[in-house]
Design a protein around this motif. Sequence first.
Motif, PDB file in Angstrom:
ATOM      1  N   VAL A 142       0.833  -1.188   0.000  1.00 38.79           N
ATOM      2  CA  VAL A 142       0.000   0.000   0.000  1.00 38.79           C
ATOM      3  C   VAL A 142       0.874   1.247   0.000  1.00 38.79           C
ATOM      4  O   VAL A 142       1.759   1.387   0.844  1.00 38.79           O
ATOM      5  CB  VAL A 142      -0.884   0.039   1.264  1.00 38.79           C
ATOM      6  CG1 VAL A 142      -1.892   1.163   1.165  1.00 38.79           C
ATOM      7  CG2 VAL A 142      -1.544  -1.287   1.506  1.00 38.79           C
ATOM      8  N   SER A 143       0.632   2.159  -0.922  1.00 38.12           N
ATOM      9  CA  SER A 143       1.331   3.438  -0.897  1.00 38.12           C
ATOM     10  C   SER A 143       0.854   4.246   0.300  1.00 38.12           C
ATOM     11  O   SER A 143      -0.357   4.384   0.527  1.00 38.12           O
ATOM     12  CB  SER A 143       1.041   4.226  -2.181  1.00 38.12           C
ATOM     13  OG  SER A 143       1.589   3.581  -3.298  1.00 38.12           O
ATOM     14  N   VAL A 144       1.801   4.795   1.067  1.00 39.49           N
ATOM     15  CA  VAL A 144       1.439   5.593   2.238  1.00 39.49           C
ATOM     16  C   VAL A 144       2.218   6.910   2.231  1.00 39.49           C
ATOM     17  O   VAL A 144       3.330   6.991   1.708  1.00 39.49           O
ATOM     18  CB  VAL A 144       1.702   4.838   3.560  1.00 39.49           C
ATOM     19  CG1 VAL A 144       0.750   3.666   3.713  1.00 39.49           C
ATOM     20  CG2 VAL A 144       3.152   4.379   3.675  1.00 39.49           C
TER      21      VAL A 144
ATOM     22  N   TYR B 207       5.927   1.978   0.279  1.00 37.96           N
ATOM     23  CA  TYR B 207       4.862   1.003   0.476  1.00 37.96           C
ATOM     24  C   TYR B 207       4.865   0.445   1.891  1.00 37.96           C
ATOM     25  O   TYR B 207       5.906   0.101   2.435  1.00 37.96           O
ATOM     26  CB  TYR B 207       4.995  -0.144  -0.532  1.00 37.96           C
ATOM     27  CG  TYR B 207       4.939   0.335  -1.956  1.00 37.96           C
ATOM     28  CD1 TYR B 207       3.761   0.831  -2.492  1.00 37.96           C
ATOM     29  CD2 TYR B 207       6.077   0.324  -2.762  1.00 37.96           C
ATOM     30  CE1 TYR B 207       3.716   1.302  -3.793  1.00 37.96           C
ATOM     31  CE2 TYR B 207       6.037   0.788  -4.057  1.00 37.96           C
ATOM     32  CZ  TYR B 207       4.850   1.276  -4.573  1.00 37.96           C
ATOM     33  OH  TYR B 207       4.809   1.745  -5.855  1.00 37.96           O
ATOM     34  N   TRP B 208       3.683   0.400   2.460  1.00 37.37           N
ATOM     35  CA  TRP B 208       3.443  -0.329   3.702  1.00 37.37           C
ATOM     36  C   TRP B 208       2.883  -1.685   3.323  1.00 37.37           C
ATOM     37  O   TRP B 208       1.949  -1.776   2.513  1.00 37.37           O
ATOM     38  CB  TRP B 208       2.454   0.428   4.584  1.00 37.37           C
ATOM     39  CG  TRP B 208       1.999  -0.339   5.791  1.00 37.37           C
ATOM     40  CD1 TRP B 208       2.766  -0.734   6.850  1.00 37.37           C
ATOM     41  CD2 TRP B 208       0.671  -0.813   6.062  1.00 37.37           C
ATOM     42  NE1 TRP B 208       2.000  -1.413   7.773  1.00 37.37           N
ATOM     43  CE2 TRP B 208       0.707  -1.472   7.310  1.00 37.37           C
ATOM     44  CE3 TRP B 208      -0.537  -0.735   5.381  1.00 37.37           C
ATOM     45  CZ2 TRP B 208      -0.421  -2.063   7.879  1.00 37.37           C
ATOM     46  CZ3 TRP B 208      -1.664  -1.310   5.950  1.00 37.37           C
ATOM     47  CH2 TRP B 208      -1.595  -1.969   7.183  1.00 37.37           C
TER      48      TRP B 208
ATOM     49  N   VAL C  55       3.869   3.192   9.826  1.00 39.92           N
ATOM     50  CA  VAL C  55       2.563   3.644  10.290  1.00 39.92           C
ATOM     51  C   VAL C  55       2.615   4.239  11.700  1.00 39.92           C
ATOM     52  O   VAL C  55       1.579   4.472  12.313  1.00 39.92           O
ATOM     53  CB  VAL C  55       1.533   2.494  10.217  1.00 39.92           C
ATOM     54  CG1 VAL C  55       1.274   2.109   8.769  1.00 39.92           C
ATOM     55  CG2 VAL C  55       2.002   1.281  11.004  1.00 39.92           C
TER      56      VAL C  55
ATOM     57  N   ARG D 151      -3.364   6.330   3.038  1.00 39.45           N
ATOM     58  CA  ARG D 151      -3.088   5.206   2.150  1.00 39.45           C
ATOM     59  C   ARG D 151      -3.794   5.448   0.827  1.00 39.45           C
ATOM     60  O   ARG D 151      -4.816   6.138   0.753  1.00 39.45           O
ATOM     61  CB  ARG D 151      -3.587   3.909   2.765  1.00 39.45           C
ATOM     62  CG  ARG D 151      -5.097   3.845   2.812  1.00 39.45           C
ATOM     63  CD  ARG D 151      -5.579   2.570   3.457  1.00 39.45           C
ATOM     64  NE  ARG D 151      -7.031   2.526   3.440  1.00 39.45           N
ATOM     65  CZ  ARG D 151      -7.776   1.842   4.288  1.00 39.45           C
ATOM     66  NH1 ARG D 151      -7.190   1.146   5.244  1.00 39.45           N
ATOM     67  NH2 ARG D 151      -9.082   1.841   4.212  1.00 39.45           N
TER      68      ARG D 151
ATOM     69  N   TRP E 297      -6.589   8.741  -2.061  1.00 43.16           N
ATOM     70  CA  TRP E 297      -5.873   8.817  -0.795  1.00 43.16           C
ATOM     71  C   TRP E 297      -6.855   9.042   0.350  1.00 43.16           C
ATOM     72  O   TRP E 297      -7.666   9.972   0.307  1.00 43.16           O
ATOM     73  CB  TRP E 297      -4.852   9.948  -0.812  1.00 43.16           C
ATOM     74  CG  TRP E 297      -3.689   9.703  -1.718  1.00 43.16           C
ATOM     75  CD1 TRP E 297      -3.544  10.122  -3.007  1.00 43.16           C
ATOM     76  CD2 TRP E 297      -2.500   8.963  -1.401  1.00 43.16           C
ATOM     77  NE1 TRP E 297      -2.345   9.701  -3.508  1.00 43.16           N
ATOM     78  CE2 TRP E 297      -1.674   8.990  -2.551  1.00 43.16           C
ATOM     79  CE3 TRP E 297      -2.048   8.291  -0.268  1.00 43.16           C
ATOM     80  CZ2 TRP E 297      -0.427   8.372  -2.591  1.00 43.16           C
ATOM     81  CZ3 TRP E 297      -0.809   7.670  -0.306  1.00 43.16           C
ATOM     82  CH2 TRP E 297      -0.005   7.715  -1.450  1.00 43.16           C
TER      83      TRP E 297
ATOM     84  N   LEU F 273      -6.981  -1.746  -0.272  1.00 40.88           N
ATOM     85  CA  LEU F 273      -5.689  -1.134  -0.494  1.00 40.88           C
ATOM     86  C   LEU F 273      -5.306  -1.121  -1.963  1.00 40.88           C
ATOM     87  O   LEU F 273      -5.798  -1.864  -2.771  1.00 40.88           O
ATOM     88  CB  LEU F 273      -4.627  -1.865   0.329  1.00 40.88           C
ATOM     89  CG  LEU F 273      -4.984  -1.890   1.810  1.00 40.88           C
ATOM     90  CD1 LEU F 273      -3.945  -2.631   2.601  1.00 40.88           C
ATOM     91  CD2 LEU F 273      -5.147  -0.510   2.351  1.00 40.88           C
TER      92      LEU F 273
END
Length: 259
Positions: A69-71, A209-210, A221, A228, A234, A249
């Motif tokens: 997941v892009s964060v 990424y997470w 996080v 996210r 977003w 996600l």
Amino acid sequence: MTAQFRFPRFFVTTPSPCPYLAGKTERKVFTELSGPHAGELNDALGRIGFRRSQGVAYRPSCIDCSACVSVRVVSAEFHPNASQRKLMRRHDDLAITACKPWTTEEQFDLLRRYLAARHPGGGMADMDEQDFADMVEQTPVNTYVIEYREPGGRLVGACLSDQQADGLSMIYSFFEPDDPARPGLGTYIILDHITRAARANLPYVYLGYWVKGSARMQYKVRFKPIERLGPAGWQRFEPGETALAAKALAPARASRVSA
């Protein structure tokens, strides 16, 4: 005369073992960043979950997994917690310099110590000086190496970072891994980037990424508020959200060069 934009061509890598989740494979979609509009393209792709590696922008595109997941941290609204404030005070003697993306032997030696201690046998473990130079110096966008030095001049941390239109993108950070006088340097480098972004009126710090289920990625996080990227764009989230989070996600697998 109106500028001519060339629509980028995208390619997909062949599947390979996932570096984060056992038994999974990763696949990425990527495109070249080149020409006079490389920075604008990188900015646009960054907003939809792409990351940069040298002259390429890539994003996970796995067939059977969406764990990556892009964060990004919302810099202006970030308030460090008690432990983060303590860490900032502990390292407030460091001299911080934004350097041009040009490698030094001192940086490479620090990277080797970091990789040997934190990622032995990882995908970057065999990186030589030319590989390191390529990672840092082959950039078509606005890139810096942020150095962190002790009062005596010793380099204890560094981060390859891109300045995008809407924030700072942390490409790769490394630091002195086993110095008891310098605990939490990786966290401190992120805190410094959040402060830098806020001071420059840049709304976000992109952390890559997470990966849900990967212990290696949980540090990302701890910086809140965090957003996210999902099908609806977003959105803010709490990592403790239920399994619904995993299904909502964004695209899948991360690259070894993710920050």
